[in-house]
Design an enzyme around this catalytic site. Sequence first.
Site, PDB file in Angstrom:
ATOM      1  N   TRP A   1      -2.682  -2.008   6.882  1.00 41.70           N
ATOM      2  CA  TRP A   1      -1.673  -2.038   6.140  1.00 41.70           C
ATOM      3  C   TRP A   1      -1.189  -0.722   7.196  1.00 41.70           C
ATOM      4  O   TRP A   1      -2.066   0.317   7.169  1.00 41.70           O
ATOM      5  CB  TRP A   1      -1.790  -0.867   4.579  1.00 41.70           C
ATOM      6  CG  TRP A   1      -0.669  -0.780   4.249  1.00 41.70           C
ATOM      7  CD1 TRP A   1      -0.386   1.071   4.383  1.00 41.70           C
ATOM      8  CD2 TRP A   1       0.887  -0.528   3.744  1.00 41.70           C
ATOM      9  NE1 TRP A   1       0.694   1.200   4.074  1.00 41.70           N
ATOM     10  CE2 TRP A   1       1.727   0.867   3.368  1.00 41.70           C
ATOM     11  CE3 TRP A   1       1.109  -2.078   3.001  1.00 41.70           C
ATOM     12  CZ2 TRP A   1       2.680   0.569   2.683  1.00 41.70           C
ATOM     13  CZ3 TRP A   1       2.847  -1.816   2.578  1.00 41.70           C
ATOM     14  CH2 TRP A   1       3.303  -0.242   2.725  1.00 41.70           C
TER      15      TRP A   1
ATOM     16  N   ARG B   1       4.566  17.274  -1.052  1.00 45.02           N
ATOM     17  CA  ARG B   1       4.053  16.342  -0.567  1.00 45.02           C
ATOM     18  C   ARG B   1       4.600  16.108   1.248  1.00 45.02           C
ATOM     19  O   ARG B   1       5.410  17.062   1.263  1.00 45.02           O
ATOM     20  CB  ARG B   1       3.490  15.100  -0.498  1.00 45.02           C
ATOM     21  CG  ARG B   1       4.130  14.090  -0.586  1.00 45.02           C
ATOM     22  CD  ARG B   1       4.151  13.048  -1.850  1.00 45.02           C
ATOM     23  NE  ARG B   1       5.354  11.909  -1.963  1.00 45.02           N
ATOM     24  CZ  ARG B   1       5.558  11.387  -3.030  1.00 45.02           C
ATOM     25  NH1 ARG B   1       4.114  12.696  -4.165  1.00 45.02           N
ATOM     26  NH2 ARG B   1       6.283  10.841  -3.454  1.00 45.02           N
TER      27      ARG B   1
ATOM     28  N   ASN C   1       1.513   2.924   6.959  1.00 39.90           N
ATOM     29  CA  ASN C   1       3.492   3.283   6.814  1.00 39.90           C
ATOM     30  C   ASN C   1       3.630   4.274   7.824  1.00 39.90           C
ATOM     31  O   ASN C   1       2.967   4.332   8.724  1.00 39.90           O
ATOM     32  CB  ASN C   1       3.555   3.706   4.490  1.00 39.90           C
ATOM     33  CG  ASN C   1       1.955   4.220   4.393  1.00 39.90           C
ATOM     34  OD1 ASN C   1       1.792   3.773   3.674  1.00 39.90           O
ATOM     35  ND2 ASN C   1       2.974   5.532   3.695  1.00 39.90           N
ATOM     36  N   ASP C   2       4.016   5.564   6.883  1.00 39.17           N
ATOM     37  CA  ASP C   2       4.555   6.832   7.623  1.00 39.17           C
ATOM     38  C   ASP C   2       3.829   7.460   9.282  1.00 39.17           C
ATOM     39  O   ASP C   2       2.475   7.318   9.136  1.00 39.17           O
ATOM     40  CB  ASP C   2       4.104   8.251   6.738  1.00 39.17           C
ATOM     41  CG  ASP C   2       5.074   7.974   5.443  1.00 39.17           C
ATOM     42  OD1 ASP C   2       5.359   6.485   4.771  1.00 39.17           O
ATOM     43  OD2 ASP C   2       5.020   8.282   4.714  1.00 39.17           O
TER      44      ASP C   2
HETATM   45  C1  FRU Z   1       5.942   8.128   2.227  1.00 36.12           C
HETATM   46  C2  FRU Z   1       5.578   8.542   1.461  1.00 36.12           C
HETATM   47  C3  FRU Z   1       4.982   9.814   0.874  1.00 36.12           C
HETATM   48  C4  FRU Z   1       3.265  10.057   1.370  1.00 36.12           C
HETATM   49  C5  FRU Z   1       3.128   8.831   1.781  1.00 36.12           C
HETATM   50  C6  FRU Z   1       2.103   8.644   0.815  1.00 36.12           C
HETATM   51  O1  FRU Z   1       6.749   6.954   2.256  1.00 36.12           O
HETATM   52  O2  FRU Z   1       5.413   8.097   0.542  1.00 36.12           O
HETATM   53  O3  FRU Z   1       5.529  10.701   1.036  1.00 36.12           O
HETATM   54  O4  FRU Z   1       2.998  11.499   1.813  1.00 36.12           O
HETATM   55  O5  FRU Z   1       3.945   8.148   1.972  1.00 36.12           O
HETATM   56  O6  FRU Z   1       1.086   6.941   2.269  1.00 36.12           O
END
Ligand code: FRU
Length: 459
Positions: free
Chosen positions: A16, A144, A18-19
């Site tokens: 996985w 965050r 993400n960001d």
């Molecule tokens: C955005 C988010 C951020 C957080 C991260 C956690 O996609 O929700 O706000 O820091 O992903 O994985």
Amino acid sequence: MDLHRPTYHFMPEKNWMNDPNGVCYYKGEYHLFYQYNPHGAEWGDIHWGHAKSRDLVHWQQLPIALSPAKDKGELHCFSGCAVVSGENPLLFYTSVGEGDRDARNGAQLWMAAGDQEMLSFRQSPLNPLLTADCHGVLPVKEWRDPYIIRKGTGFIMVLGASVEERGCALLYESEDLINWRFLSVLAQGDERIWECPNLLEFGEKSVLVISPDDAPVYFIGTINEEHRLITESKGILDAGGFEGYYAPNSFTAPDGRTIMIGWMPERARGTYRSDAGWSGIQSIPRTVELVDGSLVMKPVKELEALRNRQEQFPGRTFTQWEMVPCKTHSRSFELLLTLEDLCGDSEFFVEFLKSRQDGKEEKTVIRYTGFDDRVVLDRTQSSLSGLCSDQELSFEKTRREDGSLTLHLFVDCSSAELFINYEKTISARMYPTRIESDEVCLGGKHVRLKELSVWSLEL
Ligand code: FRU
């Protein structure tokens, strides 16, 4: 064969992602960190993955940069940024734990220092640098995603949050990156949360980009003496939204360009999970500029290194309905065209990731319609699996005053990123089921095609 695995987009080998986090330039190389689960293809146990590149195109995987400090109650290393000003590169991120240290109520600002090679990082003994208590009586939740820029002799930082269930970006200042002071609510909206704020400076103007659990939004304006953003204009950064382009992260390259990368999730599958043991890719890097008060976004020029075979169309006029197949057959390609003489009767389309067999067609379509002056990315026939989201993604008011329109498209097996006049972008995922779905064709009526190039792309 993994039909949906992109060829030239950055992704980890498996699991996985993400960001994008902490994108930066250090000692001649670009660095990209990212939210990463080393144990599976679904969100969880969030670490910071790490890769570097000399050209923003060819990436080399590096060891994991940040792992949760379980002995200190840390469960996840949420998103953040990198600062490379002093002796050692520094990472700033959101530390999340269990119970009252959860993401909604108890997130903290943490720092980790890297070695001179930017290869290994250590969480600082000074952590937490900040807790939500720094806001006094302001009831800050969902706090965050630090983003730090230089300001004068010091630094300012923005973080995303929710105050009374309304998303906002909060502003802080520091002289030494260690001691931070809360300044203000920089901006607030009606969405429940604002995540991953980016604050970009272009001379006197500031651009705030936020991700509100929906399509990312930008605000252009100036920051006043009360440290509030006075917005002059706003818009959708990318219509792809939470299923196509989310939580972008930007930095300033040594040549002054502001470069942005966004996460392209698998959400358009109906489930985030892929069958192939991976989930999520990073977008192509794009430059962001402010030109005459408007945001201009372009693919970075380094991507031209991917161009392999080129097919060029001379100008031609489509009077009645006509459809022309391209010679190029590719699932990873770039297409650039300019239309002219657009009017209310004009129509134009590009079909790609296309095949027809046994009377069944799959294709993704970009369509321009003159009567409503709209560009649409149509995924209703993108996949015979029936799994792909068919949410229509579109922008209106797309043709220029002189009746022209430029479309610049990057396709990579399961992704499409479309730049419309470099002012609007649509990034999306789609999941064709056939390896033969590699045809590209175009057509239209009442329009002049000024020029068209198609390049198959290869890493
Ligand atoms: C955005 C988010 C951020 C957080 C991260 C956690 O996609 O929700 O706000 O820091 O992903 O994985």
